[in-house]
Enzyme design. Structure first.
Site, mmCIF file in Angstrom:
data_model
loop_
_atom_site.group_PDB
_atom_site.id
_atom_site.type_symbol
_atom_site.label_atom_id
_atom_site.label_comp_id
_atom_site.label_asym_id
_atom_site.label_seq_id
_atom_site.Cartn_x
_atom_site.Cartn_y
_atom_site.Cartn_z
ATOM 1 N N HIS A 116 0.332 1.541 6.669
ATOM 2 C CA HIS A 116 0.226 0.528 5.194
ATOM 3 C C HIS A 116 2.259 -0.113 5.575
ATOM 4 C CE1 HIS A 116 1.250 -0.100 0.440
ATOM 5 N NE2 HIS A 116 2.172 -0.209 1.331
ATOM 6 N N HIS B 178 -2.244 0.330 -5.085
ATOM 7 C CA HIS B 178 -1.084 1.634 -4.962
ATOM 8 C C HIS B 178 -1.893 1.336 -6.868
ATOM 9 C CE1 HIS B 178 3.024 0.413 -6.035
ATOM 10 N NE2 HIS B 178 2.542 0.895 -6.765
HETATM 11 C C1 NCD Z 1 7.093 -3.138 -1.808
HETATM 12 C C2 NCD Z 1 7.181 -4.550 -1.855
HETATM 13 O O1 NCD Z 1 8.303 -4.656 -1.365
HETATM 14 O O2 NCD Z 1 6.972 -5.394 -1.047
HETATM 15 N N1 NCD Z 1 7.784 -2.135 -2.693
HETATM 16 C C3 NCD Z 1 8.124 -1.036 -1.896
HETATM 17 O O3 NCD Z 1 8.630 -0.288 -2.855
HETATM 18 N N2 NCD Z 1 6.881 0.201 -1.980
HETATM 19 C C4 NCD Z 1 5.685 -3.303 -2.801
HETATM 20 C C5 NCD Z 1 4.633 -1.663 -2.449
HETATM 21 O O4 NCD Z 1 3.836 -1.311 -1.713
HETATM 22 O O5 NCD Z 1 4.809 -1.463 -3.674
HETATM 23 ZN ZN ZN Z 2 3.295 -1.274 -0.007
#
Ligand code: NCD
Ligand code: ZN
Length: 337
Positions: free
Chosen positions: A20, A140
């Site tokens: 991820h 998510h």
């Molecule tokens: C991620 C992003 O900036 O694309 N941000 C995060 O806080 N993890 C998006 C996500 O995976 O939630």
């Molecule tokens: Zn993410």
């Protein structure tokens, strides 16, 4: 595994995978992709670009761009298609052989998820097609509720999906709470990823003293109790658990002025993971966590690469270009060879 003693010690990992990561687009993509491709033989490159990767034309184009940015390393981008509730059986069937998975964002819960699914009741026809095509679903898993409770509230949705579609591989992305851990083993078809930051830090690391915006992410960091349960899960060697960094770069300016959510961990991932597993005398579990479990769950054949870490101290720079990494200024024990 560890070889040698003291300062000569080396650690070899076979085809590590980051299940991820956000690699972004254009200049940002070219800037950040090498941190990932230097350490990993492949990665799940998230489709929340602008516009999102939600059709096959954009999919092929994004795979091409990521490969170009990841060169010269042998690196396989696994790009899940951004979930739309109006995907047709015809489209998904035709695309099946190219596709790795679909990624579901409830609308508005995180960066660039405005075009996500607004009504979870409408997703079932597509889930039914995915189950038939054996196409995994990455989620998510957060509601729009009070932020510390969002993931816990979402477990009911996971439960509904897992029971309604018992043959659909369902991956809970970046889990952070003891409720998600308790849910993981209830269904054979449920798996998860765990990030570095949720494995190591709590909400207090972000705002218990002075506010550290570089640890602000979605889902937000949780309590020490939750973090400890996440650590215990990873250290149990559970085969349903995969490493997925959720490294999500934003420029320092945007982090500070717009409050963008996302932690940039890409440059420190394997060194920090080695340090964590070593601190817990569990280095032998690292290979499965960063590669073998994902290979088995997704039936992947990433490029065969050996990535070597050596036990040599280095200090994380304060910034990489316009981006401040997690652990900036800290001295780490393991270094990419
Ligand atoms: C991620 C992003 O900036 O694309 N941000 C995060 O806080 N993890 C998006 C996500 O995976 O939630
Ligand atoms: Zn993410």
């Amino acid at each position: 595994m560890g070889k040698g003693h003291g300062t000569d010690m080396k650690l070899s990992l076979k085809s590590p995978l980051d299940m991820h990561v956000h690699l972004r687009q254009d200049d940002m993509l070219r800037h950040v992709a090498p941190f990932t491709s230097a350490q990993f033989a492949g990665a799940v490159c998230m489709p929340n670009t602008l516009p999102p990767v939600d059709n096959m034309e954009r999919f092929h184009e994004y795979v091409r761009q990521v490969k170009a940015a990841a060169a010269p390393h042998a690196f396989e981008p696994y790009v899940p298609l951004f979930f739309r509730d109006d995907f047709s059986r015809e489209m998904l069937t035709e695309a099946r052989d190219d596709l790795f998975a679909l990624k579901l964002y409830p609308a508005g819960v995180t960066t660039n998820s405005e075009g996500g699914v607004a009504e979870l009741t409408k997703i079932e026809p597509v889930l039914d097609i995915m189950q038939d095509l054996d196409l995994p679903l990455l989620v998510h898993g957060e509601t729009n509720g009070y932020s510390p409770d969002r993931e816990r509230e979402f477990v009911a949705v996971y439960e509904h999906i897992a029971t309604t579609f018992p043959k659909l591989r369902l991956i809970m992305e970046h889990i952070t709470t003891k409720d998600s851990v308790a849910f993981l083993d209830k269904h054979e078809n449920v798996f998860c990823t765990v990030t570095l930051h949720h494995l190591l830090y709590t909400l207090d690391d972000m705002l218990g003293g002075l506010f550290n915006p570089f640890l602000f992410c979605k889902p937000i960091l949780k309590s020490a109790e939750d973090r400890d349960v996440i650590q215990a899960l990873v250290l149990s060697g559970n085969k349903k658990v995969m490493f997925g960094s959720d490294s999500a770069p934003h420029t320092e300016v945007l982090k500070r002025t717009e409050g963008m959510a996302g932690c940039f961990t890409a440059p420190v991932l394997l060194p920090m993971l080695a340090q964590f597993f070593e601190d817990h005398e569990a280095l032998e579990l690292l290979q499965a966590f960063v590669s073998d479990n994902a290979r088995r769950i997704y039936r992947l054949s990433p490029p065969e690469r050996t990535v070597v870490l050596e036990r040599e101290a280095w200090t994380v720079p304060p910034r990489y270009g316009s981006i401040v990494p997690v652990n900036a200024g800290e001295t780490l024990r393991w270094k990419l060879a």
